[in-house]
Design an enzyme around this catalytic site. Structure first.
Site, mmCIF file in Angstrom:
data_model
loop_
_atom_site.group_PDB
_atom_site.id
_atom_site.type_symbol
_atom_site.label_atom_id
_atom_site.label_comp_id
_atom_site.label_asym_id
_atom_site.label_seq_id
_atom_site.Cartn_x
_atom_site.Cartn_y
_atom_site.Cartn_z
ATOM 1 N N HIS A 488 42.663 40.008 43.863
ATOM 2 C CA HIS A 488 41.527 39.603 44.508
ATOM 3 C C HIS A 488 41.995 38.810 45.762
ATOM 4 C CE1 HIS A 488 41.756 35.240 43.384
ATOM 5 N NE2 HIS A 488 41.833 35.733 42.041
ATOM 6 N N CYS A 507 45.181 35.499 37.410
ATOM 7 C CA CYS A 507 44.743 36.869 38.457
ATOM 8 C C CYS A 507 45.810 36.745 39.392
ATOM 9 C CB CYS A 507 43.326 36.680 38.966
ATOM 10 S SG CYS A 507 42.340 37.296 37.659
#
Length: 599
Positions: A488, A507
């Site tokens: 992301h 992440c």
């Protein structure tokens, strides 16, 4: 081209790459479509700026980690579990070679009369060179093969042929599956070979006998990525450096040395950098200039090259992190390269014609198209207590302007305490409070109606709206998985200016999400002509890929460059030790209890 021209397909599964005896997951066929990480297309975001030109981007890591510990020396008092069993099971390889020969009329595969055939000589040469790709060659019993070849009796020739067939099968499985899997019985390795690579040993032997160029056939058994070849070149170079005496590794700790400073340690540092080939230009006075204790411009440039090649901030200042790397021995670097080579052997061979590869300890993402890296960028990964998992998957969709659904652990540890401290925090940051477990409820409940000092995270879930405060930024790249991690954007852009970027909850934050999204939109969706900017706005928008894009999260701490140069990065999660130990434990001595009698 398939491995050794075998029929079948490669299967990549869901196990983590971090496991010594496992691989990752993604269905696919064999592919030679891998990449040359040292070559960058014009779209590369972080081309190397130093003369080493090692790999795409700038490999970086934290300078605070300790140097690599050396491997323990083998000891008779230290049992190596699995080795004795595995080596005795290797007799199955000899029996398999004999069965194959018997089924083909008893015709030798590796001998021509009383001498080794050209195929046999090529095999012996490859086995002798196994150490140049980080594989222990003692399990192949080369010494016994050579002693048999020195004789001329038919019985010796038959036994030599069987031993060479055995050695070929073991060498092939080492290349195709990894040396560390020697700890498994040979029958289990053959089952893995069939399951993971679609290869059966009879085909290995048949194709070895039919190949017009046996050397080329052997080459197809190695991992087909150019990184493997570059690391092999690097290993040979560092092995030669070690044989030549290496470099000084006893540089004293002390105050940082800045450009223009004088320090009595600098003459020894000059010799250390020169030994590794890091002299700038051809200046003959690099080691012994008029003022060897001065951190002059030539030495500053050499230090910067060294720092860039080791992932440090290339500022020319010799601080503790630079000293730690300078004091790392050639033997430790050789071991680090061997571990990297083994990791490539453990990785799936079919990475995908076009694929994403995130090298976690290098903090770098590569988008590889065929044999070319067409896009590379810095990433931030999970911190030590929230490690980014290592596995293979396929990218399925992108979500622009995403919501952030806060995990319970983060809500409890980070978000709710801020709301307790400041009752306006959630409203200011654009959070919606939703009852947990209630489907279709999207309006939220009043922040003020919740008792935040109770275990609110168990009763309510927090969802942050798209916008500048959202830590997912403008887009997330989704490959649904059991770890709930994804790529992301981020609203904390300054993280990419840091050399150590293990900062997330697992992440992967990407430096240039729009470039990545634009590439995917153009080639993997039906939105040709659209760009990431076309999807910006206050509400989430999902764009599905029209075909999966393979993605691999890997862990490789040595990255090969041209001319035998290698970039070394820190083992940020301390995962290399398991591979080092597995290589150590599966290093064999000749199998004394498996003498074969030709029948």
């Amino acid at each position: 081209m398939t491995i050794g021209s075998f029929p079948g397909k490669g299967v990549l599964r869901g196990a983590t790459f971090g496991a010594v005896l496992g691989r990752g997951a993604l269905m696919g066929v064999f592919a030679a479509a891998l990449f040359v990480p040292a070559v960058l297309a014009s779209t590369s975001l972080n081309p190397p700026s130093d003369p080493l030109a090692i790999g795409p981007g700038t490999p970086t890591y934290s300078p605070s980690s300790a140097t690599l510990p050396p491997l323990a020396a083998p000891s008779a008092a230290v049992a190596r579990p699995g080795l004795a069993v595995a080596e005795s099971k290797n007799d199955a390889a000899a029996r398999l070679a004999k069965t194959y020969r018997d089924h083909h009329g008893g015709k030798p595969l590796w001998m021509s009369g009383a001498a080794a055939s050209p195929r046999g000589l090529a095999l012996i040469a490859a086995l002798e060179g196994a150490s140049e790709e980080g594989i222990d060659r003692e399990a192949y019993r080369l010494g016994e093969i050579k002693r048999l070849l020195a004789r001329t009796t038919p019985a010796d020739a038959q036994t030599a042929d069987l031993l060479m067939g055995r050695a070929f099968l073991l060498f092939a499985t080492d290349r195709l599956l990894g040396q560390s899997r020697r700890a498994l019985p040979f029958s289990e390795r053959l089952a893995l070979l069939a399951r993971e690579e679609g290869v059966i040993p009879e085909d290995l032997l048949a194709n070895a006998g039919a190949a017009p160029d046996f050397g080329l056939f052997l080459a197809t058994l190695a991992p087909p990525t150019p990184q493997y070849d570059l690391l092999r070149q690097g290993l040979v170079r560092y092995q030669a450096l070690a044989r030549d005496g290496g470099w000084p590794t006893d540089l004293a700790d002390g105050a940082s040395i800045k450009p223009g400073d004088r320090d009595p340690r600098l003459p020894e540092m000059r010799r250390r950098l020169a030994a590794e080939g890091l002299v700038v230009g051809s200046d003959p006075t690099f080691i012994g200039p008029p003022d060897a204790e001065l951190l002059d411009d030539f030495l500053v440039e050499a230090v910067r090259i060294f720092q860039a090649a080791h992932g440090l901030s290339a500022d020319g200042v010799i601080g503790r992190g630079t000293l730690v790397d300078m004091n790392t021995t050639p033997a430790q670097r050789i071991t680090q390269i061997r571990v990297a080579l083994e990791r490539w052997r453990l990785l799936p061979r079919a990475l995908g014609q076009t694929h994403l590869l995130v090298n976690v300890p290098q903090y770098q993402l590569y988008l590889n198209e065929g044999r070319t890296t067409v896009l590379s960028m810095r990433v931030a990964v999970g911190r030590q207590d929230f490690e980014t998992p290592l596995f293979s998957d396929t990218l399925r969709y992108m979500e622009f302007n995403p919501y952030w659904n806060v995990p319970i652990s983060i809500a409890q540890a980070e978000v709710i305490p801020k709301q307790i401290e400041n009752s306006a925090y959630l409203a200011k940051k654009g959070f919606t409070v939703l009852p947990r477990g209630v489907e279709g409820w999207d309006d939220g409940v009043g922040h003020e109606s919740v008792d935040w000092k109770a275990d609110a995270a168990r009763s309510y879930r927090l969802r942050q709206d798209p916008g500048p405060a959202n830590p997912l930024g403008t887009v997330k790249f989704m490959f649904p998985n059991e770890y709930a991690v994804y790529l992301h954007d981020t609203n904390s852009r300054g993280v990419f200016d840091r050399s150590a970027r293990a900062v997330s909850h697992g992440c992967v934050r990407v430096q240039e999400p729009a470039l990545l999204a634009n590439y995917i939109l153009e080639r993997f969706t039906d939105r040709i002509g659209k760009t990431a900017a076309d999807f910006s706005g206050p509400t989430p928008k999902v764009v599905r890929l029209n075909r999966p894009l393979p993605i691999h999260l890997v862990y490789i701490t040595a990255w090969g460059g041209e001319g035998g140069k290698v970039a070394f990065v820190r083992d940020i999660y301390a995962k290399d030790r398991a591979i080092r130990q597995a290589l150590h434990d599966t290093a064999a001595s000749p199998d004394a209890d498996a003498t074969l009698a030709a029948k």
